[in-house]
Design an enzyme around this catalytic site. Structure first.
Site, PDB file in Angstrom:
ATOM      1  N   GLU A 249     -30.943 -23.616   5.592  1.00 23.13           N
ATOM      2  CA  GLU A 249     -30.309 -22.353   5.206  1.00 23.13           C
ATOM      3  C   GLU A 249     -31.063 -21.639   4.088  1.00 23.13           C
ATOM      4  O   GLU A 249     -31.310 -20.440   4.167  1.00 23.13           O
ATOM      5  CB  GLU A 249     -28.867 -22.623   4.761  1.00 23.13           C
ATOM      6  CG  GLU A 249     -27.919 -23.014   5.878  1.00 23.13           C
ATOM      7  CD  GLU A 249     -27.562 -21.841   6.762  1.00 23.13           C
ATOM      8  OE1 GLU A 249     -27.960 -20.707   6.450  1.00 23.13           O
ATOM      9  OE2 GLU A 249     -26.879 -22.052   7.785  1.00 23.13           O
ATOM     10  N   SER A 250     -31.379 -22.352   3.024  1.00 23.61           N
ATOM     11  CA  SER A 250     -31.851 -21.685   1.803  1.00 23.61           C
ATOM     12  C   SER A 250     -33.023 -22.373   1.126  1.00 23.61           C
ATOM     13  O   SER A 250     -33.470 -21.898   0.077  1.00 23.61           O
ATOM     14  CB  SER A 250     -30.694 -21.610   0.800  1.00 23.61           C
ATOM     15  OG  SER A 250     -30.281 -22.930   0.433  1.00 23.61           O
TER      16      SER A 250
END
Length: 536
Positions: free
Chosen positions: A140-141
């Site tokens: 995701e990040s």
């Protein structure tokens, strides 16, 4: 009659047998299962009379078993891997090949993950879900708590605003629960478990729905059913990003199962660095909190990235994430701190032209807080009144990881091309500005720490990097002007004079059209000075 030398031998044997009854010798007896030692009997030893009572022999103590050391984090992580693998899939293999070529990327990600991963793994084990989900923030990040995507997703778990609110993540000027990784971890697990129930226990579909939304996965399943096709993840026609998303997580599972094969060295994580939640009991300046905890201010922000400003929110959450070693020190120092010193206050005398919106911007706070602190029922303030305003203890530059300072640092980062500043006017959009400056929409939004769908505000400053010289672009002449109202002025007259709309004047200055302008009142305008010669 016993010969004299036999009597001496008997005496020595009796003493030896008595010594065998002492506790320290008994403790040295062999453990069960050991070979029994041979017992020598002296042929001339005389047995004791049967009527003599002997003290009971105490039981030998049980063997002391040392507890095994607890498994390290990486062993715990691998022990909970339960997702179905598909290493022969082309998409999984493409990710594995990329990871093999870029071991330094994974090393950086692991380093960023170190403060958060033990807590996240604890929560995942408590929830009873596959521990591969602890690796999902890599997808995701990249384990960056300040990550913000072009789709308006924020934080380690990349929640968009609507989904964040749906799972209880509050978002306001002071605080963004999507970046509060403690709250967002629980929200992510709740979302994944809801998907797990919705998709009949299929974790791959649950993960796909986390990325693309449940509706998109359900539609793809309906299309396949209509064509008599399978409805598992590998059979669905999903958005391109989602089709890469799940294979990337499965590739990470393989990398963390056999890290050496991918050039990855997993460092041992220090259990003394575990994190704790500590109550603050109310709003607290973050520079002061860092001082009380004995931590650098940047470290405090990285552990508490949900705080947007220079202080914790007035309405909560009233807690901080701190390392175990700092939590006791902080709690004791906070208990000894006078209540009035938690936040610094300034007394402001209202001058002509002051508005609550302008003062909130000037002092980096909110209109709602000014109203609450000063018991104001509306936006009206009178010249000569005094307002109590909370202010930062240090200069704003010290709060380098607050939302405003992060955005400023991003806008000031040197890039290729010519740096220009655009002041947003009524009707501007990212799409129109991108066409005007001949840049990409995502690029323009990214330069300003925004997403293309974010709302632009009139008067907002945007940084643009173009290959066009600044002088060639007429919009660069748009500048901020402070105008002092003169006798006889009206909104209509000022708008005609500066070639701006009455609506813009009202928005820029929080004006009520039903109230008259007062001579001496100061207005803020954003005007194109190339068209305003002689209008000073």
């Amino acid at each position: 009659m016993i010969p004299k030398y036999n009597l001496v031998l008997c005496t020595l044997l009796a003493l030896a047998l008595a010594a065998c009854q002492t506790p320290w010798v008994r403790d040295a007896q062999p453990r069960a299962g050991d070979a029994a030692p041979a017992v020598a009997e002296h042929p001339t030893a005389t047995p004791e009379p049967e009527t003599k009572t002997t003290p009971p022999t105490p039981a030998a103590p049980e063997a002391r078993i040392e507890p095994a050391p607890p498994p390290d984090l990486w062993t715990r992580l691998r022990a909970g891997f339960t997702l179905p693998t598909r290493l022969d899939d082309r998409r999984v293999q493409l990710h594995l090949q990329w990871f093999k070529r870029h071991p330094h990327y994974l090393s950086r990600v692991v380093e960023r993950a170190e403060p958060y991963l033990p807590w996240i793994l604890d929560r995942i084990e408590q929830a009873g879900v596959p521990t591969e989900i602890a690796l999902l923030p890599i997808v995701e990040s990249g384990f960056n708590p300040f990550a913000y995507s072009h789709g308006r997703a924020a934080g380690l778990w990349q929640f968009i605003p609507a989904t964040g609110r749906r799972f209880g993540l509050e978002q306001n000027w002071w605080y963004d629960g999507r970046r509060d990784w403690v709250a967002a971890t629980d929200a992510a697990l709740a979302y994944l478990q809801a998907n797990h129930a919705r998709f009949d226990g299929d974790w791959l579909l649950s993960l796909a729905a986390y990325n693309a939304g449940e509706g998109n996965v359900l539609k793809a399943q309906r299309r396949n059913r209509a064509r008599n096709r399978a409805t598992d993840f590998w059979s669905l026609d999903l958005p391109r990003e989602t089709e890469k998303y799940v294979p990337k997580l499965l590739a990470l599972r393989e990398v963390f199962t056999h890290p050496a094969d991918y050039g990855l060295e997993l460092p041992p994580l220090d259990p003394d660095q575990r994190l704790e939640l500590v109550e603050t009991g109310g709003q607290l300046d973050l520079a002061l909190a860092a001082e009380l905890a004995g931590l650098p201010l940047e470290t405090l922000y990285r552990l508490n990235p949900g705080f947007n400003r220079w202080a914790t929110p007035p309405d909560g959450p009233h807690r901080l994430v701190l390392p175990h070693g700092a939590s006791a020190r902080f709690s004791q120092a906070l208990a000894e701190l006078p209540e009035a010193q938690r936040v610094q206050w300034q007394r402001h005398r209202v001058a002509a032209g002051d508005t609550l919106i302008g003062l909130a911007s000037q002092y980096h706070t909110t209109v709602a807080l000014l109203q609450e602190v000063n018991q104001l029922r509306d936006h009206r303030i009178r010249q000569g009144d005094h307002l109590l305003i909370p202010t930062a203890r240090e200069s704003l530059e010290r709060y380098s990881l607050s939302a405003g300072q992060r955005k400023l640092a991003l806008q000031n980062r040197k890039r290729a091309g010519n740096r220009q500043v655009h002041v947003v006017r009524a009707g501007d959009s990212f799409w129109d500005l991108a066409r005007r400056y001949k840049v990409g929409v995502r690029e323009l939004a990214g330069w300003n720490s925004m997403a293309p769908t974010d709302t632009l505000r009139v008067g907002q400053k945007l940084v643009v990097w173009t290959q066009t010289p600044a002088a060639a672009n007429p919009n660069i002449a748009l500048q901020r002007v402070r105008y002092r109202v003169r006798q006889g002025d009206s909104l209509a007259r000022i708008s005609q004079r500066f070639k701006v709309s009455i609506r813009d004047l009202e928005q820029w200055n929080d004006l009520d059209r039903r109230r008259y302008l007062q001579p001496g009142q100061v207005l803020t305008l954003y005007v194109d000075v190339t068209r305003q010669a002689g209008n000073g």
